[in-house]
Design an enzyme around this catalytic site. Structure first.
Site, PDB file in Angstrom:
ATOM      1  N   PHE A  76      45.726  64.414  68.243  1.00  0.00           N
ATOM      2  CA  PHE A  76      44.792  64.832  66.939  1.00  0.00           C
ATOM      3  C   PHE A  76      43.723  64.242  66.788  1.00  0.00           C
ATOM      4  O   PHE A  76      43.727  62.691  67.753  1.00  0.00           O
ATOM      5  CB  PHE A  76      46.079  63.798  65.989  1.00  0.00           C
ATOM      6  CG  PHE A  76      47.284  65.364  65.672  1.00  0.00           C
ATOM      7  CD1 PHE A  76      48.302  65.045  66.686  1.00  0.00           C
ATOM      8  CD2 PHE A  76      46.815  65.438  64.260  1.00  0.00           C
ATOM      9  CE1 PHE A  76      49.331  65.834  66.072  1.00  0.00           C
ATOM     10  CE2 PHE A  76      48.190  65.886  64.187  1.00  0.00           C
ATOM     11  CZ  PHE A  76      48.922  66.362  64.809  1.00  0.00           C
ATOM     12  N   LYS A 110      39.993  62.194  77.018  1.00  0.00           N
ATOM     13  CA  LYS A 110      41.258  61.639  76.885  1.00  0.00           C
ATOM     14  C   LYS A 110      41.946  62.891  77.713  1.00  0.00           C
ATOM     15  O   LYS A 110      43.372  62.072  78.220  1.00  0.00           O
ATOM     16  CB  LYS A 110      42.285  62.579  75.594  1.00  0.00           C
ATOM     17  CG  LYS A 110      41.037  61.020  74.070  1.00  0.00           C
ATOM     18  CD  LYS A 110      42.232  60.431  73.650  1.00  0.00           C
ATOM     19  CE  LYS A 110      41.181  59.697  72.294  1.00  0.00           C
ATOM     20  NZ  LYS A 110      41.665  59.075  71.815  1.00  0.00           N
ATOM     21  N   ASN A 167      45.127  51.595  58.696  1.00  0.00           N
ATOM     22  CA  ASN A 167      45.030  52.738  57.735  1.00  0.00           C
ATOM     23  C   ASN A 167      45.868  53.207  57.125  1.00  0.00           C
ATOM     24  O   ASN A 167      46.951  52.757  56.648  1.00  0.00           O
ATOM     25  CB  ASN A 167      44.308  53.670  59.366  1.00  0.00           C
ATOM     26  CG  ASN A 167      45.753  53.873  60.283  1.00  0.00           C
ATOM     27  OD1 ASN A 167      46.434  54.311  60.179  1.00  0.00           O
ATOM     28  ND2 ASN A 167      45.727  53.488  61.686  1.00  0.00           N
ATOM     29  N   LYS A 182      48.348  30.767  58.109  1.00  0.00           N
ATOM     30  CA  LYS A 182      47.333  31.640  57.254  1.00  0.00           C
ATOM     31  C   LYS A 182      46.251  31.141  57.197  1.00  0.00           C
ATOM     32  O   LYS A 182      45.992  29.815  56.988  1.00  0.00           O
ATOM     33  CB  LYS A 182      48.071  31.780  56.250  1.00  0.00           C
ATOM     34  CG  LYS A 182      47.068  32.345  54.735  1.00  0.00           C
ATOM     35  CD  LYS A 182      47.713  32.188  53.483  1.00  0.00           C
ATOM     36  CE  LYS A 182      46.743  32.847  52.521  1.00  0.00           C
ATOM     37  NZ  LYS A 182      47.454  32.864  50.922  1.00  0.00           N
ATOM     38  N   LYS A 206      36.825  65.070  72.015  1.00  0.00           N
ATOM     39  CA  LYS A 206      37.879  64.282  72.807  1.00  0.00           C
ATOM     40  C   LYS A 206      38.657  64.704  73.367  1.00  0.00           C
ATOM     41  O   LYS A 206      39.286  63.358  73.708  1.00  0.00           O
ATOM     42  CB  LYS A 206      38.491  63.426  71.309  1.00  0.00           C
ATOM     43  CG  LYS A 206      39.315  63.153  71.152  1.00  0.00           C
ATOM     44  CD  LYS A 206      39.274  62.310  69.734  1.00  0.00           C
ATOM     45  CE  LYS A 206      38.441  61.483  69.324  1.00  0.00           C
ATOM     46  NZ  LYS A 206      38.530  61.029  67.515  1.00  0.00           N
TER      47      LYS A 206
HETATM   48  O1  C5P Z   1      39.725  57.862  69.420  1.00  0.00           O
HETATM   49  P1  C5P Z   1      40.097  58.390  68.771  1.00  0.00           P
HETATM   50  O2  C5P Z   1      41.022  57.674  68.337  1.00  0.00           O
HETATM   51  O3  C5P Z   1      39.856  59.662  67.386  1.00  0.00           O
HETATM   52  O4  C5P Z   1      41.296  59.447  68.712  1.00  0.00           O
HETATM   53  C1  C5P Z   1      42.889  59.993  68.240  1.00  0.00           C
HETATM   54  C2  C5P Z   1      43.653  60.187  68.719  1.00  0.00           C
HETATM   55  O5  C5P Z   1      44.052  59.199  70.095  1.00  0.00           O
HETATM   56  C3  C5P Z   1      44.891  60.579  67.965  1.00  0.00           C
HETATM   57  O6  C5P Z   1      46.453  61.688  69.452  1.00  0.00           O
HETATM   58  C4  C5P Z   1      45.670  58.843  68.630  1.00  0.00           C
HETATM   59  O7  C5P Z   1      47.018  58.816  68.593  1.00  0.00           O
HETATM   60  C5  C5P Z   1      44.939  58.545  70.201  1.00  0.00           C
HETATM   61  N1  C5P Z   1      45.360  57.179  69.441  1.00  0.00           N
HETATM   62  C6  C5P Z   1      46.141  57.003  71.197  1.00  0.00           C
HETATM   63  N2  C5P Z   1      45.299  54.841  71.550  1.00  0.00           N
HETATM   64  C7  C5P Z   1      44.201  54.461  70.807  1.00  0.00           C
HETATM   65  C8  C5P Z   1      43.765  55.452  69.819  1.00  0.00           C
HETATM   66  C9  C5P Z   1      44.103  56.532  69.546  1.00  0.00           C
HETATM   67  O8  C5P Z   1      46.759  57.866  71.502  1.00  0.00           O
HETATM   68  N3  C5P Z   1      44.875  53.454  70.603  1.00  0.00           N
END
Ligand code: C5P
Length: 392
Positions: A320, A338, A206, A284, A334
């Site tokens: 974030f 989380k 990304n 590849k 979120k």
């Molecule tokens: O679920 P999403 O990716 O939108 O959530 C964003 C947050 O979760 C960010 O703080 C990102 O660093 C964290 N994240 C993580 N591990 C993942 C996916 C997201 O720590 N596999």
């Protein structure tokens, strides 16, 4: 009596920013002693500096009036700290070699106080081995450094060499002059973008630049924290003074995070891939006109979620959320899913202009309140987040 800070303004395009720095320091109740080099007077006038600082501007070593009022040795010692902003390649070279051929260089050579440099120059000048050697020497002499930052320059080139923002310099000054309030805290920061390989030459990733994670790390290091910086792909300069752990995939990031804990605070600023490629090819993949390859994806472990629910949970966990729509609603859910304490939410438009940009507009969401911060530099967001952590 107010504490004094001497600001030596060097001859660079960033000289105008010293006016803002002076204002910031005045609002912290410091008296400013401004010193203007000869070449700086091509960029900024003595009149504007004295108007803002409400003090006499010193510029000439051989000004007899000054010698009777205050000699240059005395002038080098009246302040708590000497700040050189912008510190040009030329000034840095002179300081490193003990040259004292004008007032600014004489003050720096004669002072018994700490000197803080805010370098500002073209990226090639900054990367030149001569400058690198000078900086190394100055660090060994005990000079402190802030920046330079990366970004677009007045000369049109891009890279390291922009002077640190006045707010960053102000905070560095404050932290130099006060106790390091986070000095017993171990803080995790995940930053940058993860990479999930499809085959040895292709990957899914990304646009995250790592600028925000780095700015937070820099602000926390200035407050004395021990920073463990686990970073994926990033084009930005890594934070000086942090323990840097470079990783590629989300699973590598996960392992690095849990291997280096426990932490007092965890900040998950990385843009982590939600999936990895389950059928990654060791060779590849060849183009076939009959059939496109199928990529099979599997869910990655969630670092933020697992650290929030871990046995050794940090006292404070910050995540974030970058969302294209329903920002606050999605960020709040979120926060609950989380199990973290704070979500820093920012809206992503279709052009993903947040990524790689030096500015951002975020909302700070916790269980009991949502605070919308105005648009500001990512450096300033880093500073404000570090204040929030300090006050937690
Ligand atoms: O679920 P999403 O990716 O939108 O959530 C964003 C947050 O979760 C960010 O703080 C990102 O660093 C964290 N994240 C993580 N591990 C993942 C996916 C997201 O720590 N596999």
């Amino acid at each position: 009596m107010k504490k004094k800070i001497t600001i030596i303004i060097g001859g660079g395009i960033a000289a105008y920013k010293s006016l803002e720095l002076i204002r910031f320091l005045q609002s912290e109740n410091f008296e400013i002693i401004p010193v203007l080099t000869k070449s700086a007077s091509n960029f900024i006038t003595s009149l504007s500096i004295s108007a803002i600082s409400k003090n006499k501007v010193y510029s000439d070593l051989f000004d007899l009036n000054d010698e009777t009022e205050m000699g240059h040795i005395q002038l080098s010692r009246v302040s708590e700290l000497l700040v050189v902003a912008p510190a040009t390649a030329n000034l840095i070279s002179k300081f490193a070699n003990g040259i004292a051929d004008d007032l600014a260089t004489t003050l720096v050579l004669a002072t018994d106080k700490k000197v803080l440099l805010a370098p500002s120059m073209n990226v090639r000048m900054w990367n030149h081995p001569a400058t690198k050697e000078n900086i190394l020497k100055l660090k060994q002499f005990g000079f402190e450094l802030i920046g330079p930052n990366s970004g677009e320059m007045a000369c049109g080139e891009f890279g390291l060499g922009r002077m640190a923002e006045p707010i960053e310099i102000k905070n560095q000054i404050l932290s130099s002059l006060k106790n390091k309030n986070l000095s017993n805290k171990k803080i995790l920061i995940t930053s940058g973008a993860t990479i999930e390989r499809i085959d040895p030459v292709r990957y899914i990733s990304n646009d995250s630049s790592g600028i925000q994670g780095t700015s937070i790390a820099n602000a926390l290091i200035r407050k004395g924290a021990e920073v463990i910086f686990v970073t994926g792909k990033s084009t930005y300069e890594k934070p000086l003074g942090a323990k840097i752990i470079n990783v590629e995939s989300a699973r590598e990031m996960y392992d690095a995070v849990f291997k280096n804990g426990p932490y007092n605070v965890a900040i998950c600023a990385a843009a982590v891939s939600d999936w990895y490629v389950d059928n990654k090819n060791s060779k590849k993949i060849k183009k076939s006109f009959l059939k496109s390859p199928q990529i099979s994806l599997k869910e990655n472990p969630d670092i933020l979620s697992d650290i929030s629910k871990s046995k050794n949970r940090p006292e404070l966990v910050i995540g974030f959320a970058a969302e294209t729509d329903d920002l606050i609603k999605n960020a709040k859910s979120k926060l609950n899913q989380k199990g973290c304490d704070i979500i820093v939410a920012n809206k992503i438009d279709n052009k993903s202009s947040v990524f790689g940009n030096l500015e951002n507009k975020v909302s700070i969401i916790s269980n009991d309140k949502t605070v919308h911060w105005p648009k500001m530099s990512k450096a300033e967001i880093g500073e404000k987040l570090s204040d929030l952590i300090e006050n937690h």
